[in-house]
Write a protein that holds these residues in place. Structure first.
Motif, PDB file in Angstrom:
ATOM      1  N   LEU A  70       0.811  -1.211   0.000  1.00  0.00           N
ATOM      2  CA  LEU A  70       0.000   0.000   0.000  1.00  0.00           C
ATOM      3  C   LEU A  70       0.846   1.263   0.000  1.00  0.00           C
ATOM      4  CD1 LEU A  70      -2.858   1.314   0.431  1.00  0.00           C
ATOM      5  CD2 LEU A  70      -2.439   1.062   2.892  1.00  0.00           C
ATOM      6  N   ASP A  71       0.646   2.092  -1.019  1.00  0.00           N
ATOM      7  CA  ASP A  71       1.274   3.410  -1.047  1.00  0.00           C
ATOM      8  C   ASP A  71       0.437   4.337  -0.167  1.00  0.00           C
ATOM      9  OD1 ASP A  71       2.900   5.557  -1.741  1.00  0.00           O
ATOM     10  OD2 ASP A  71       1.879   5.926  -3.644  1.00  0.00           O
ATOM     11  N   LEU A  72       1.072   5.281   0.500  1.00  0.00           N
ATOM     12  CA  LEU A  72       0.318   6.232   1.327  1.00  0.00           C
ATOM     13  C   LEU A  72      -0.238   7.381   0.511  1.00  0.00           C
ATOM     14  CD1 LEU A  72       2.435   6.618   4.584  1.00  0.00           C
ATOM     15  CD2 LEU A  72       0.418   5.190   4.190  1.00  0.00           C
ATOM     16  N   ARG A  93      -9.062  -7.629   8.211  1.00  0.00           N
ATOM     17  CA  ARG A  93      -7.968  -7.174   9.077  1.00  0.00           C
ATOM     18  C   ARG A  93      -6.804  -8.142   9.190  1.00  0.00           C
ATOM     19  NH1 ARG A  93     -11.545  -7.486  14.244  1.00  0.00           N
ATOM     20  NH2 ARG A  93     -12.022  -5.381  13.539  1.00  0.00           N
ATOM     21  N   SER A  94      -7.029  -9.429   8.909  1.00  0.00           N
ATOM     22  CA  SER A  94      -5.922 -10.390   9.037  1.00  0.00           C
ATOM     23  C   SER A  94      -4.983 -10.377   7.832  1.00  0.00           C
ATOM     24  CB  SER A  94      -6.462 -11.803   9.259  1.00  0.00           C
ATOM     25  OG  SER A  94      -7.143 -12.250   8.099  1.00  0.00           O
ATOM     26  N   ILE A  95      -5.360  -9.696   6.755  1.00  0.00           N
ATOM     27  CA  ILE A  95      -4.469  -9.618   5.590  1.00  0.00           C
ATOM     28  C   ILE A  95      -3.298  -8.692   5.935  1.00  0.00           C
ATOM     29  CG2 ILE A  95      -4.229  -8.982   3.155  1.00  0.00           C
ATOM     30  CD1 ILE A  95      -7.292  -9.318   2.898  1.00  0.00           C
ATOM     31  N   PRO A  96      -2.069  -9.184   5.845  1.00  0.00           N
ATOM     32  CA  PRO A  96      -0.927  -8.314   6.136  1.00  0.00           C
ATOM     33  C   PRO A  96      -0.851  -7.148   5.149  1.00  0.00           C
ATOM     34  CG  PRO A  96      -0.258 -10.619   6.102  1.00  0.00           C
ATOM     35  CD  PRO A  96      -1.661 -10.554   5.556  1.00  0.00           C
ATOM     36  N   VAL A  97      -0.591  -5.957   5.688  1.00  0.00           N
ATOM     37  CA  VAL A  97      -0.462  -4.748   4.871  1.00  0.00           C
ATOM     38  C   VAL A  97       0.938  -4.185   5.057  1.00  0.00           C
ATOM     39  CG1 VAL A  97      -1.305  -2.409   4.434  1.00  0.00           C
ATOM     40  CG2 VAL A  97      -2.921  -4.212   5.108  1.00  0.00           C
ATOM     41  N   ILE A  98       1.663  -4.074   3.950  1.00  0.00           N
ATOM     42  CA  ILE A  98       2.991  -3.495   3.960  1.00  0.00           C
ATOM     43  C   ILE A  98       2.891  -2.142   3.274  1.00  0.00           C
ATOM     44  CG2 ILE A  98       5.338  -3.648   3.074  1.00  0.00           C
ATOM     45  CD1 ILE A  98       3.286  -6.515   4.420  1.00  0.00           C
ATOM     46  N   VAL A  99       3.208  -1.095   4.023  1.00  0.00           N
ATOM     47  CA  VAL A  99       3.221   0.249   3.446  1.00  0.00           C
ATOM     48  C   VAL A  99       4.505   0.355   2.631  1.00  0.00           C
ATOM     49  CG1 VAL A  99       3.380   2.710   3.964  1.00  0.00           C
ATOM     50  CG2 VAL A  99       1.825   1.248   5.288  1.00  0.00           C
TER      51      VAL A  99
END
Length: 154
Positions: A70-72, A93-99
């Motif tokens: 995910l881009d901010l 919510r359990s899906i990992p999110v990498i900014v």
């Protein structure tokens, strides 16, 4: 229940939320050079990301991603808003999110973790370094980390 959301025979499903075509191209190139088979889907803004993840409209048949990059800095609904909405949704919510963003601002880093991002990566400016960062990320998240199993979200 499976140990991970993807197995060796199944490609890793990744959702890239990025509005910069150059960064999309570099990310695709990095994943193509990587060793992990993957299925990379791309959306270019926050509203599309939430439609994709909620399987609304044109994304009704979208697969649930194993991981979100995910881009901010997105047009319209920005990455922080997307992250907040994702982590507020019990089905997502359990899906990992990498900014994965160009921002090095400490307040962006702190806010991303406050909103429960799983990691924060700053995009290198140099294209070769960018590709190396994505490949290192790919190796870590798909070779070392155990991802959560998919829960029945329907």
């Amino acid at each position: 229940m499976t140990e991970t959301a993807h197995t060796q025979s199944e490609p890793a499903r990744i959702l890239l939320v990025e509005d910069n075509p150059g960064d999309v191209r570099l990310t695709k190139e990095a994943f193509e050079q990587g060793r992990i088979e993957n299925d990379l889907s791309v959306v270019s803004n926050g509203a599309e990301a939430l439609d994709y993840l909620s399987r609304r409209g044109e994304y009704a048949d979208a697969p649930r991603p194993d991981l979100i990059l995910l881009d901010l800095n997105l047009p319209g609904k920005d990455g922080e808003d997307v992250l907040e909405d994702l982590k507020d949704d019990p089905k997502l919510r359990s899906i990992p999110v990498i900014v994965l963003t160009s921002s090095r601002a400490e307040e962006d880093i702190a806010q991303s973790y406050e909103l429960h991002a799983n990691a924060y990566l700053t995009k290198p400016v140099d294209p070769d370094e960018f590709i190396e960062t994505v490949r290192a990320f790919e190796k870590f998240w798909f070779s070392v980390v155990r991802l959560p199993p998919e829960v029945d979200s329907r």
